[in-house]
Scaffold this motif. Structure first.
Motif, PDB file in Angstrom:
ATOM      1  N   GLY A 172       0.811  -1.212   0.000  1.00  0.00           N
ATOM      2  CA  GLY A 172       0.000   0.000   0.000  1.00  0.00           C
ATOM      3  C   GLY A 172       0.842   1.259   0.000  1.00  0.00           C
ATOM      4  O   GLY A 172       1.776   1.394  -0.793  1.00  0.00           O
ATOM      5  N   PRO A 173       0.558   2.194   0.907  1.00  0.00           N
ATOM      6  CA  PRO A 173       1.296   3.468   0.926  1.00  0.00           C
ATOM      7  C   PRO A 173       2.759   3.327   1.345  1.00  0.00           C
ATOM      8  O   PRO A 173       3.528   4.288   1.224  1.00  0.00           O
ATOM      9  N   ASP A 174       3.135   2.152   1.817  1.00  0.00           N
ATOM     10  CA  ASP A 174       4.533   1.938   2.203  1.00  0.00           C
ATOM     11  C   ASP A 174       5.405   1.514   1.021  1.00  0.00           C
ATOM     12  O   ASP A 174       6.598   1.256   1.193  1.00  0.00           O
ATOM     13  N   LEU A 175       4.810   1.409  -0.172  1.00  0.00           N
ATOM     14  CA  LEU A 175       5.558   1.069  -1.380  1.00  0.00           C
ATOM     15  C   LEU A 175       5.907   2.338  -2.153  1.00  0.00           C
ATOM     16  O   LEU A 175       5.039   3.171  -2.425  1.00  0.00           O
ATOM     17  N   HIS A 176       7.178   2.466  -2.519  1.00  0.00           N
ATOM     18  CA  HIS A 176       7.669   3.593  -3.315  1.00  0.00           C
ATOM     19  C   HIS A 176       8.263   3.026  -4.602  1.00  0.00           C
ATOM     20  O   HIS A 176       9.253   2.288  -4.556  1.00  0.00           O
ATOM     21  N   VAL A 177       7.654   3.339  -5.724  1.00  0.00           N
ATOM     22  CA  VAL A 177       8.068   2.775  -7.014  1.00  0.00           C
ATOM     23  C   VAL A 177       8.910   3.782  -7.777  1.00  0.00           C
ATOM     24  O   VAL A 177       8.534   4.961  -7.905  1.00  0.00           O
ATOM     25  N   HIS A 178      10.038   3.305  -8.293  1.00  0.00           N
ATOM     26  CA  HIS A 178      10.917   4.150  -9.108  1.00  0.00           C
ATOM     27  C   HIS A 178      11.100   3.476 -10.472  1.00  0.00           C
ATOM     28  O   HIS A 178      11.668   2.387 -10.556  1.00  0.00           O
ATOM     29  N   ALA A 179      10.595   4.118 -11.515  1.00  0.00           N
ATOM     30  CA  ALA A 179      10.800   3.628 -12.879  1.00  0.00           C
ATOM     31  C   ALA A 179      11.746   4.594 -13.591  1.00  0.00           C
ATOM     32  O   ALA A 179      11.472   5.796 -13.670  1.00  0.00           O
ATOM     33  N   ASP A 180      12.847   4.068 -14.098  1.00  0.00           N
ATOM     34  CA  ASP A 180      13.858   4.933 -14.717  1.00  0.00           C
ATOM     35  C   ASP A 180      13.272   5.758 -15.856  1.00  0.00           C
ATOM     36  O   ASP A 180      13.625   6.931 -16.036  1.00  0.00           O
ATOM     37  N   ASP A 181      12.379   5.142 -16.653  1.00  0.00           N
ATOM     38  CA  ASP A 181      11.851   5.867 -17.808  1.00  0.00           C
ATOM     39  C   ASP A 181      10.882   6.980 -17.404  1.00  0.00           C
ATOM     40  O   ASP A 181      10.570   7.861 -18.204  1.00  0.00           O
ATOM     41  N   GLU A 182      10.418   6.962 -16.165  1.00  0.00           N
ATOM     42  CA  GLU A 182       9.568   8.037 -15.662  1.00  0.00           C
ATOM     43  C   GLU A 182      10.390   9.104 -14.945  1.00  0.00           C
ATOM     44  O   GLU A 182      10.131  10.307 -15.076  1.00  0.00           O
ATOM     45  N   GLY A 184      13.806   9.484 -15.186  1.00  0.00           N
ATOM     46  CA  GLY A 184      14.920   9.993 -15.975  1.00  0.00           C
ATOM     47  C   GLY A 184      16.255   9.945 -15.264  1.00  0.00           C
ATOM     48  O   GLY A 184      17.219  10.587 -15.687  1.00  0.00           O
ATOM     49  N   LYS A 185      16.330   9.155 -14.179  1.00  0.00           N
ATOM     50  CA  LYS A 185      17.580   9.030 -13.431  1.00  0.00           C
ATOM     51  C   LYS A 185      17.502   7.780 -12.560  1.00  0.00           C
ATOM     52  O   LYS A 185      16.420   7.224 -12.356  1.00  0.00           O
ATOM     53  N   PRO A 186      18.636   7.314 -12.028  1.00  0.00           N
ATOM     54  CA  PRO A 186      18.626   6.121 -11.172  1.00  0.00           C
ATOM     55  C   PRO A 186      17.932   6.380  -9.846  1.00  0.00           C
ATOM     56  O   PRO A 186      17.623   7.524  -9.486  1.00  0.00           O
TER      57      PRO A 186
END
Length: 330
Positions: A172-182, A184-186
């Protein structure tokens, strides 16, 4: 020799593509009614695979358990394997040569990436790519026992990130998603550390650059080493400047040539020696070997800076020679 464990006969009951390059297998006992060993979050099994050169070998894959029952009383084992086009052929075998109904030799679960027992502090879980497999199991376990979590999941694109819907529902709110293509950086590792609390334990699994970045930040921040836990899902990649070198085995008097594309451990095995080893990733320490002379190129994740500077021990699965020759006490 490899450290071994019980070998199970398991049948592939289902096989599904989770993303364009990640295949999920569900393995059940080949014999009806056979009980499977329980496991804990972070554990893996090893599959026997056939390689392009005709040899067989073992490949380790983390077990995925999205609820604790699947781990404590398993009726089958679930794994997810990313196709590595530049690998040695194990993932290619899993993707192209394993079919539903096949019976596989599988080493029973082992855990070299365990969570701390009875620890109620927050678990900060960081996954990169296919490194989500043990992290998802850890998140499920923490939810089951009421341990607070914060989950960071990074990938090149959401479409390539396995178990994203399941983790979204689980964390739920404890998940933080990082997509490089969104973004634009690591992944912002510094930002994660800025939000850590003093009692947090950090668990992370992913590609070598992510592991190195997190370890470097932990060292820079003076984070307690016993609160940092990680697992690589592949051996460190070859580096620019890697070159062949010789290894003299002082006890046997034999000299071996180590090519650019093989480790010392691989050559020892090819030459009929029986060295101790396990992870082949520079994490476990089983293959530690005394060095009598030579300039070691340390690439393990075990030795301290002082131990590396002493130059009298190395891990033959990943470390190499900076010069032309090493003499080992073997």
């Amino acid at each position: 020799m490899s450290t071994t464990t019980e070998v199970l006969k398991l049948r592939v009951s289902s096989a599904d593509m989770l993303t364009a390059d990640i295949r999920q297998l569900y393995l059940e006992p080949a014999v009806n009614g056979q009980a499977l060993p329980a496991f804990t979050a972070g554990a893996h099994i090893a599959l026997q695979v056939s390689l392009p050169d005709g040899k067989t070998d073992w490949r380790e894959y983390s077990l995925v358990a999205l609820n604790d029952t699947a781990a404590q009383a398993p009726v089958g084992y679930q794994i997810a394997v990313r196709r590595e086009t530049s690998g040695r052929g194990g993932s290619q075998f899993v993707h192209e040569s394993i079919n539903v109904g096949d019976v596989l030799d599988v080493r029973a679960p082992r855990n070299q990436f365990p969570m701390e027992n009875a620890n109620t502090s927050r678990a900060v879980l960081i996954a990169g790519g296919i490194g989500v497999t043990p992290i998802a199991s850890m998140a499920a376990h923490c939810r089951q026992v009421g341990r607070p979590i914060s989950v960071y999941y990074a990938g090149r694109s959401r479409s390539l990130m396995a178990y994203l819907p399941e983790l979204t529902e689980l964390a739920g709110p404890d998940l933080h998603v990082h997509a490089d293509d969104e973004q634009g950086k690591p992944l912002d590792v510094a930002g994660i550390f800025a939000r850590l609390q003093a009692e947090d334990h950090v668990y992370f699994c992913g590609p070598t650059p992510m592991i190195d970045a997190i370890l470097a930040m932990a060292e820079k921040q003076g984070w307690p080493r016993n609160q940092i836990h990680f697992e690589l899902f592949s051996a460190p990649p070859a580096e620019d400047g890697d070159h062949p070198f010789e290894v003299e085995l002082a006890q046997s008097g034999k000299t071996l040539t180590i090519p650019t594309d093989k480790s010392i451990l691989d050559v020892l095995i090819d030459e009929g020696f029986d060295p101790l080893y396990d992870c082949k990733r520079g994490e476990c320490g089983v293959c530690a070997t005394d060095v009598l002379s030579g300039d070691i190129d340390h690439r393990d994740y075990i030795l301290t800076a002082r131990e590396k500077e002493a130059g009298n021990i190395m891990h033959t699965c990943v470390s190499r020679c900076k010069g032309s020759k090493l003499v080992l006490d073997m």
